[in-house]
Design a protein around this motif. Structure first.
Motif, PDB file in Angstrom:
ATOM      1  N   ARG A 262      -2.093  11.457  26.464  1.00 51.10           N
ATOM      2  CA  ARG A 262      -2.717  10.285  26.939  1.00 51.10           C
ATOM      3  C   ARG A 262      -4.154  11.175  27.082  1.00 51.10           C
ATOM      4  NH1 ARG A 262       0.393   7.565  31.735  1.00 51.10           N
ATOM      5  NH2 ARG A 262       1.657   6.200  30.320  1.00 51.10           N
TER       6      ARG A 262
ATOM      7  N   LEU B  85      -7.633  12.820  28.609  1.00 43.31           N
ATOM      8  CA  LEU B  85      -7.904  13.317  29.836  1.00 43.31           C
ATOM      9  C   LEU B  85      -8.692  12.529  30.773  1.00 43.31           C
ATOM     10  CD1 LEU B  85      -8.839  16.880  28.606  1.00 43.31           C
ATOM     11  CD2 LEU B  85      -6.752  16.374  29.382  1.00 43.31           C
ATOM     12  N   GLU B  86      -8.354  12.740  32.165  1.00 41.58           N
ATOM     13  CA  GLU B  86      -8.979  11.895  33.077  1.00 41.58           C
ATOM     14  C   GLU B  86     -10.410  12.691  33.329  1.00 41.58           C
ATOM     15  OE1 GLU B  86      -8.144   9.204  35.012  1.00 41.58           O
ATOM     16  OE2 GLU B  86      -6.299   9.163  33.828  1.00 41.58           O
TER      17      GLU B  86
ATOM     18  N   PRO C  57     -11.229  20.142  36.882  1.00 43.27           N
ATOM     19  CA  PRO C  57      -9.794  20.321  37.408  1.00 43.27           C
ATOM     20  C   PRO C  57      -9.755  21.051  38.710  1.00 43.27           C
ATOM     21  CG  PRO C  57     -10.670  22.223  35.833  1.00 43.27           C
ATOM     22  CD  PRO C  57     -11.586  21.284  36.016  1.00 43.27           C
TER      23      PRO C  57
ATOM     24  N   GLU D 263      -4.241  22.268  39.328  1.00 50.75           N
ATOM     25  CA  GLU D 263      -4.252  22.296  37.852  1.00 50.75           C
ATOM     26  C   GLU D 263      -4.608  23.712  37.257  1.00 50.75           C
ATOM     27  OE1 GLU D 263      -5.917  18.286  36.413  1.00 50.75           O
ATOM     28  OE2 GLU D 263      -7.155  19.030  37.963  1.00 50.75           O
TER      29      GLU D 263
ATOM     30  N   ARG E 103      -7.898  21.258  33.191  1.00 50.45           N
ATOM     31  CA  ARG E 103      -7.652  19.794  32.915  1.00 50.45           C
ATOM     32  C   ARG E 103      -6.723  19.522  31.612  1.00 50.45           C
ATOM     33  NH1 ARG E 103      -9.721  15.445  35.785  1.00 50.45           N
ATOM     34  NH2 ARG E 103      -9.557  16.822  37.371  1.00 50.45           N
ATOM     35  N   ARG E 104      -5.647  19.152  31.950  1.00 53.58           N
ATOM     36  CA  ARG E 104      -4.630  18.761  30.999  1.00 53.58           C
ATOM     37  C   ARG E 104      -4.407  17.186  31.137  1.00 53.58           C
ATOM     38  NH1 ARG E 104      -3.420  22.684  26.905  1.00 53.58           N
ATOM     39  NH2 ARG E 104      -3.166  24.680  27.930  1.00 53.58           N
ATOM     40  N   SER E 105      -3.629  16.801  30.008  1.00 51.10           N
ATOM     41  CA  SER E 105      -3.304  15.144  29.808  1.00 51.10           C
ATOM     42  C   SER E 105      -2.125  15.139  30.875  1.00 51.10           C
ATOM     43  CB  SER E 105      -2.930  15.044  28.666  1.00 51.10           C
ATOM     44  OG  SER E 105      -2.242  13.457  28.580  1.00 51.10           O
ATOM     45  N   GLU E 106      -2.245  14.305  31.687  1.00 56.28           N
ATOM     46  CA  GLU E 106      -1.165  14.112  32.828  1.00 56.28           C
ATOM     47  C   GLU E 106       0.186  13.430  31.944  1.00 56.28           C
ATOM     48  OE1 GLU E 106       0.911  13.823  36.130  1.00 56.28           O
ATOM     49  OE2 GLU E 106      -0.904  14.830  35.746  1.00 56.28           O
TER      50      GLU E 106
ATOM     51  N   ARG F  57       2.252  19.614  31.076  1.00 58.02           N
ATOM     52  CA  ARG F  57       1.357  21.035  31.009  1.00 58.02           C
ATOM     53  C   ARG F  57       1.868  22.054  30.293  1.00 58.02           C
ATOM     54  NH1 ARG F  57      -3.147  23.015  33.596  1.00 58.02           N
ATOM     55  NH2 ARG F  57      -3.163  21.012  34.828  1.00 58.02           N
TER      56      ARG F  57
ATOM     57  N   GLN G  78       1.666  21.101  26.584  1.00 54.68           N
ATOM     58  CA  GLN G  78       0.358  21.352  25.801  1.00 54.68           C
ATOM     59  C   GLN G  78       0.135  22.806  25.916  1.00 54.68           C
ATOM     60  OE1 GLN G  78      -2.343  18.193  27.816  1.00 54.68           O
ATOM     61  NE2 GLN G  78      -0.454  17.897  28.949  1.00 54.68           N
TER      62      GLN G  78
ATOM     63  N   ARG H 118      -9.789  27.139  26.386  1.00 50.46           N
ATOM     64  CA  ARG H 118     -10.426  25.982  26.754  1.00 50.46           C
ATOM     65  C   ARG H 118     -10.889  25.488  28.134  1.00 50.46           C
ATOM     66  NH1 ARG H 118      -8.229  21.939  23.502  1.00 50.46           N
ATOM     67  NH2 ARG H 118      -6.217  22.378  22.413  1.00 50.46           N
TER      68      ARG H 118
END
Length: 188
Positions: free
Chosen positions: A83, A85-86, A90, A95, A110-113, A137, A140, A154
């Protein structure tokens, strides 16, 4: 089984895309068994083949949730969907992650949930893993290793600069550097 040396950032195998596994051989099975032993000895929650010097698209993972339920496996030739990223920064408390190839440090990222990972298992059977939270997490993070990306690549500018200072201070960033869990005194 054997505990293998874990490559440290700067080793070329960590910074290049890994190749697909063409055939599941006894050597591949032995590699995965050694990767589990190495991951457990480190200790870690995931380990990609490039981290032990093998440029193949394989990773192992292990995680125990708050209820004590184990989650453990290996995946070959994974594909990852996630999904978006929000937005936002982070949360350093919730996170932050670390890496066995940049041992002893943790930085917020920050990673996708939630993610979907497909691939094959050691028997050549299709795998489909849909997970969220820390499991997402882990997926990913390990998938990034297969594309030659370390989590420190990243990070935002300030944290990235800090990692570079740490690497210089520790003499990292050159080919051939590694540490062996249970042998070398590194707090991963």
């Amino acid at each position: 089984m054997a505990v293998l040396p874990i490559r440290i950032m700067g080793d070329p195998v960590l910074h290049a895309p890994a190749s697909p596994v063409e055939e599941i051989t006894d050597e591949i099975r032995q590699l995965i068994a050694d990767m589990f032993e190495t991951m457990d000895a480190a200790p870690g929650v995931g380990l990609a083949a490039p981290q032990v010097g093998v440029g193949l698209r394989i990773y192992t993972y292990a995680y125990q949730d708050d209820e004590g339920n184990p989650w453990r496996g290996a995946i070959l030739n994974p594909e990852l969907w996630m999904r978006p990223l929000e937005p936002g920064e982070p949360d350093p408390d919730d996170e932050s992650e670390g890496c066995l190839s940049f041992p002893g440090e943790r930085f917020p990222l920050r990673r996708s949930e939630s993610v979907l990972v497909t691939g094959i298992d050691l028997d050549g059977e299709p795998l489909r893993i849909e997970v969220d939270g820390w499991r997402a997490r882990i997926m990913q993070h390990e998938f990034d290793h297969l594309d030659g990306i370390l989590y420190i690549d990243r990070l935002g500018d300030t944290d990235w600069k800090t990692t570079q200072k740490i690497a210089r201070k520790r003499g990292w960033g050159r080919p051939g550097q590694s540490w062996t869990p249970g042998v070398d005194d590194i707090d991963a």
